[in-house]
Write a protein that holds these residues in place. Structure first.
Motif, mmCIF file in Angstrom:
data_model
loop_
_atom_site.group_PDB
_atom_site.id
_atom_site.type_symbol
_atom_site.label_atom_id
_atom_site.label_comp_id
_atom_site.label_asym_id
_atom_site.label_seq_id
_atom_site.Cartn_x
_atom_site.Cartn_y
_atom_site.Cartn_z
ATOM 1 N N ASP A 1 -20.930 -23.806 -31.025
ATOM 2 C CA ASP A 1 -21.576 -24.957 -31.436
ATOM 3 C C ASP A 1 -23.119 -25.237 -30.566
ATOM 4 N N GLY A 2 -22.588 -25.312 -29.109
ATOM 5 C CA GLY A 2 -23.773 -25.443 -28.437
ATOM 6 C C GLY A 2 -24.647 -24.170 -28.607
ATOM 7 N N GLY A 3 -24.477 -22.885 -28.723
ATOM 8 C CA GLY A 3 -25.332 -21.835 -29.218
ATOM 9 C C GLY A 3 -26.032 -21.843 -30.487
ATOM 10 N N ARG A 4 -25.389 -22.676 -31.466
ATOM 11 C CA ARG A 4 -26.181 -22.879 -32.647
ATOM 12 C C ARG A 4 -27.278 -23.809 -32.469
ATOM 13 N N GLY B 1 -18.988 -18.132 -18.964
ATOM 14 C CA GLY B 1 -19.015 -19.310 -20.036
ATOM 15 C C GLY B 1 -20.363 -19.180 -20.940
ATOM 16 N N GLY B 2 -21.438 -18.598 -20.288
ATOM 17 C CA GLY B 2 -22.649 -18.428 -20.868
ATOM 18 C C GLY B 2 -22.882 -17.444 -22.142
ATOM 19 N N VAL B 3 -21.713 -16.673 -22.088
ATOM 20 C CA VAL B 3 -21.894 -15.368 -22.867
ATOM 21 C C VAL B 3 -21.413 -15.825 -24.524
ATOM 22 N N PRO B 4 -20.666 -17.018 -24.590
ATOM 23 C CA PRO B 4 -20.205 -17.267 -25.933
ATOM 24 C C PRO B 4 -21.323 -18.036 -26.465
ATOM 25 N N VAL C 1 -29.012 -17.354 -20.798
ATOM 26 C CA VAL C 1 -28.387 -18.291 -21.394
ATOM 27 C C VAL C 1 -27.049 -18.619 -20.345
ATOM 28 N N ASP C 2 -27.033 -19.870 -20.394
ATOM 29 C CA ASP C 2 -25.689 -20.439 -20.034
ATOM 30 C C ASP C 2 -25.084 -21.561 -20.554
ATOM 31 N N ASP C 3 -24.021 -21.965 -20.548
ATOM 32 C CA ASP C 3 -23.317 -23.128 -21.178
ATOM 33 C C ASP C 3 -23.757 -24.245 -20.843
ATOM 34 N N GLY C 4 -24.444 -24.437 -19.396
ATOM 35 C CA GLY C 4 -24.818 -25.987 -18.942
ATOM 36 C C GLY C 4 -25.429 -25.590 -17.744
ATOM 37 N N LEU C 5 -26.138 -26.748 -17.227
ATOM 38 C CA LEU C 5 -26.727 -26.384 -15.939
ATOM 39 C C LEU C 5 -26.675 -27.746 -15.307
ATOM 40 N N SER D 1 -12.565 -15.739 -20.751
ATOM 41 C CA SER D 1 -11.827 -14.791 -20.049
ATOM 42 C C SER D 1 -12.692 -13.461 -20.041
ATOM 43 N N ASP D 2 -12.491 -12.690 -19.080
ATOM 44 C CA ASP D 2 -13.118 -11.279 -19.123
ATOM 45 C C ASP D 2 -12.984 -10.649 -20.412
ATOM 46 N N ASP D 3 -11.863 -10.564 -20.783
ATOM 47 C CA ASP D 3 -11.409 -10.120 -22.395
ATOM 48 C C ASP D 3 -12.570 -10.933 -23.472
ATOM 49 N N ASP D 4 -12.613 -12.143 -23.272
ATOM 50 C CA ASP D 4 -13.580 -12.767 -24.408
ATOM 51 C C ASP D 4 -14.986 -12.171 -24.244
ATOM 52 N N VAL D 5 -15.434 -12.133 -22.931
ATOM 53 C CA VAL D 5 -16.690 -11.587 -22.732
ATOM 54 C C VAL D 5 -16.886 -10.399 -23.350
ATOM 55 N N LEU D 6 -15.764 -9.355 -23.007
ATOM 56 C CA LEU D 6 -15.946 -7.774 -23.528
ATOM 57 C C LEU D 6 -16.033 -7.893 -25.043
ATOM 58 N N ASP D 7 -14.976 -8.979 -25.749
ATOM 59 C CA ASP D 7 -15.367 -8.851 -27.044
ATOM 60 C C ASP D 7 -16.477 -9.177 -27.668
#
Length: 212
Positions: A12-15, A37-40, A132-136, A202-208
């Motif tokens: 949602d933050g990305g949108r 956290g910034g990858v999603p 891009v990050d999820d927050g600063l 997670s690392d797996d989330d990032v890879l996905d």
């Protein structure tokens, strides 16, 4: 810039962030998600902009006994950076944090190696690069990442995030050609308070997300 709001999750933050970015003109854009956290957030931005997606890694150097209090940051390569005011307040020196710095650099290298999985790093030269990050919060980790990316000679370097602590964006403007954030809410204490779902990435989330 919008008033204070809580994002449903990082997507949602990305949108919302993509809405702030999509009306601009971009030259061969590349979006780098600041892991993890910034990858999603970055994945949504890249999709909405029709841009490439890759990853950047910077690790916070925490104060002794207060790991979440970032007094510095380090990337896989290049010198560490420190918040001199924070060091002074806590009566710390960079030399005293050398062991922590080495450990965080090793973790940055491990993560970058796993995420790249043998792929070469994306070409940055001549491109518009959006980190891009999820927050600063303090800006120290973002500063380390931006300095690292700047070494790749991008055409334009932008830092973008859904939410930032008041004043934090000003601290990273010296490192980027532009800083974009959806909201700088008063009462900011931590990035997680501005997300209804702030589960760990997670690392797996990032890879996905990178290989999807």
């Amino acid at each position: 810039m919008r008033a204070a709001r809580v994002f449903a999750d990082r997507a949602d933050g990305g949108r919302c962030l993509a809405e702030e970015l999509r009306h601009r003109t971009w030259a061969d854009p590349l979006v780098l998600g600041l892991a993890r956290g910034g990858v999603p957030v970055a994945a949504v931005v890249a999709r909405r902009l029709g841009a490439g997606l890759d990853v950047a890694v910077a690790r916070k150097i925490g104060a002794p006994g207060r790991r979440e209090y970032g007094v510095g940051a380090v990337t896989a390569e290049g010198p560490a950076i420190y918040d001199e005011a924070a060091l002074h307040t806590l009566r710390l020196t960079a030399a005293r944090l050398a062991w922590t710095e080495a450990g965080e650099r090793a973790e940055a290298r491990r993560r970058l190696g796993r995420y790249r999985a043998g792929r070469p790093a994306a070409v940055l030269a001549g491109r518009d690069v959006i980190v891009v990050d999820d927050g600063l919060a303090t800006g120290v980790t973002a500063t380390a990442a931006l300095r690292d990316v700047r070494e790749g000679r991008p055409r334009r370097l932008v830092f973008a995030t859904p939410v930032a602590a008041p004043g934090a964006a000003d601290r990273v403007r010296a490192e980027a050609d532009d800083v974009v954030c959806v909201a700088e809410p008063p009462g900011f204490r931590a990035v997680g308070q501005w997300y209804a779902d702030f589960r760990q990435t997670s690392d797996d989330d990032v890879l996905d997300l990178l290989f999807r």
